[in-house]
Design a protein around this motif. Structure first.
Motif, short mmCIF file in Angstrom:
data_model
loop_
_atom_site.label_atom_id
_atom_site.label_comp_id
_atom_site.label_asym_id
_atom_site.label_seq_id
_atom_site.Cartn_x
_atom_site.Cartn_y
_atom_site.Cartn_z
N UNK A 155 -30.33 15.26 -52.30
CA UNK A 155 -30.89 15.57 -50.99
C UNK A 155 -30.51 16.99 -50.56
N UNK A 156 -30.02 17.75 -51.53
CA UNK A 156 -29.59 19.10 -51.21
C UNK A 156 -30.77 20.03 -50.92
N UNK A 157 -31.88 19.81 -51.62
CA UNK A 157 -33.05 20.67 -51.43
C UNK A 157 -33.80 20.30 -50.16
N UNK A 158 -34.99 20.84 -50.01
CA UNK A 158 -35.77 20.49 -48.83
C UNK A 158 -36.85 19.50 -49.25
N UNK A 159 -37.36 18.74 -48.29
CA UNK A 159 -38.53 17.91 -48.54
C UNK A 159 -38.26 16.47 -48.92
N UNK A 160 -37.03 16.12 -49.33
CA UNK A 160 -36.78 14.73 -49.69
C UNK A 160 -36.54 13.90 -48.42
N UNK A 161 -35.57 14.33 -47.62
CA UNK A 161 -35.26 13.59 -46.40
C UNK A 161 -36.48 13.67 -45.48
N UNK A 162 -37.05 12.50 -45.21
CA UNK A 162 -38.19 12.45 -44.30
C UNK A 162 -39.51 12.79 -44.96
N UNK A 163 -39.47 13.30 -46.20
CA UNK A 163 -40.69 13.68 -46.89
C UNK A 163 -41.35 12.48 -47.54
N UNK A 164 -42.46 12.72 -48.23
CA UNK A 164 -43.20 11.62 -48.85
C UNK A 164 -42.92 11.47 -50.33
N UNK A 165 -42.12 12.38 -50.89
CA UNK A 165 -41.85 12.32 -52.32
C UNK A 165 -40.36 12.15 -52.57
N UNK A 166 -40.05 11.67 -53.76
CA UNK A 166 -38.67 11.46 -54.12
C UNK A 166 -38.51 11.68 -55.62
#
Ligand code: CTP
Ligand code: CA
Length: 222
Positions: free
Chosen positions: A177-188
């Motif tokens: 979860x260090x990068x952007x876009x995972x938390x709250x995003x639609x991809x994992x």
């Protein structure tokens, strides 16, 4: 009511899924929380139900809709989540996807007021129960398959392996979860640690990931 549940490899199985954050009151108007949208946990609950499982989804405060065909129990705090999970036992499967607050404020009383000194108040914290560790502990009620999650910001594989051992869960889904876009995003993008090793899964939609994980759970019970 049985006829309502889909036919599938998980028919007759009960799954408990935790999802979302917990909110720990500081006082009546403030809380401590983790970042979590509940998207991944809710998608897993839906995917397990689609394979025929009876699903109890224990959810912290989220803005995503209740998945269809799932029994949703709403909670706020970690202690409420723990009690709801315990009350839902026995189960064949437990998936702990919630971002549980590690600490709560020891004594949340009246609204904390600024006292004019310019000094911020000190919050005394105490540790919350570890729901995943409790459900993973050996005992008559232990689900056959317990799956934990690990959100890490560095040394993903190493921290994940240590976490799986420490918690005592069977599988662990680890994401960076260090990068952007995972938390709250639609991809994992995850690593799946099982008894037979570590797999790196391609980046995919949280729904697709939930379906792939549910399919693996179906194979486990086949
Ligand atoms: N978890 C839980 N109850 C807690 C804390 C965590 O059930 N009080 C579960 C989460 O749902 C997740 C797993 O434990 O499945 C790992 O959570 P994580 O926060 O990554 O691990 P911690 O053991 O809390 O370690 P740390 O936050 O220090 O990395
Ligand atoms: Ca934690």
């Amino acid at each position: 009511i049985e006829a309502f549940f889909a036919d599938g490899p998980l028919k007759g199985r009960h799954a408990i899924v935790t999802s979302g954050p917990t909110h720990e009151p500081i006082d009546p108007v403030r809380y401590l929380a983790n970042r979590s949208s509940g998207k991944q946990g809710h998608a897993i609950a839906a995917a397990l139900a689609a394979l025929g499982a009876r699903v109890t989804l224990v959810s912290g405060p989220v803005n995503v809709p209740d998945p269809a065909g799932v029994n949703v129990v709403r909670v706020d705090t970690a202690r409420e989540m723990r009690d709801a999970v315990q009350a839902a036992l026995p189960a064949d499967i437990a998936v702990c996807a919630a971002a549980v607050a590690d600490w709560r404020v020891e004594e949340a009383g009246q609204k904390i007021k600024k006292d004019g000194s310019g000094q911020p108040p000190a919050l005394r914290l105490t540790e919350n129960p570890d729901i995943l560790a409790e459900i993973s502990a050996p005992g008559p009620q232990r689900p056959k398959l317990v799956i934990g999650f690990a959100a890490e910001t560095e040394k993903l594989a190493e921290h994940a392996a240590a976490k799986r051992a420490r918690k005592g869960c069977d599988w662990l889904v680890a994401n960076d979860v260090g990068g952007t876009g995972i938390m709250g995003g639609d991809e994992n993008e995850i690593l799946l640690l099982t008894e037979s090793g570590t797999e790196a899964w391609d980046k995919m939609d949280k729904t697709a990931l939930a379906q792939k994980l549910a399919a693996r759970i179906g194979e486990f019970f086949a």
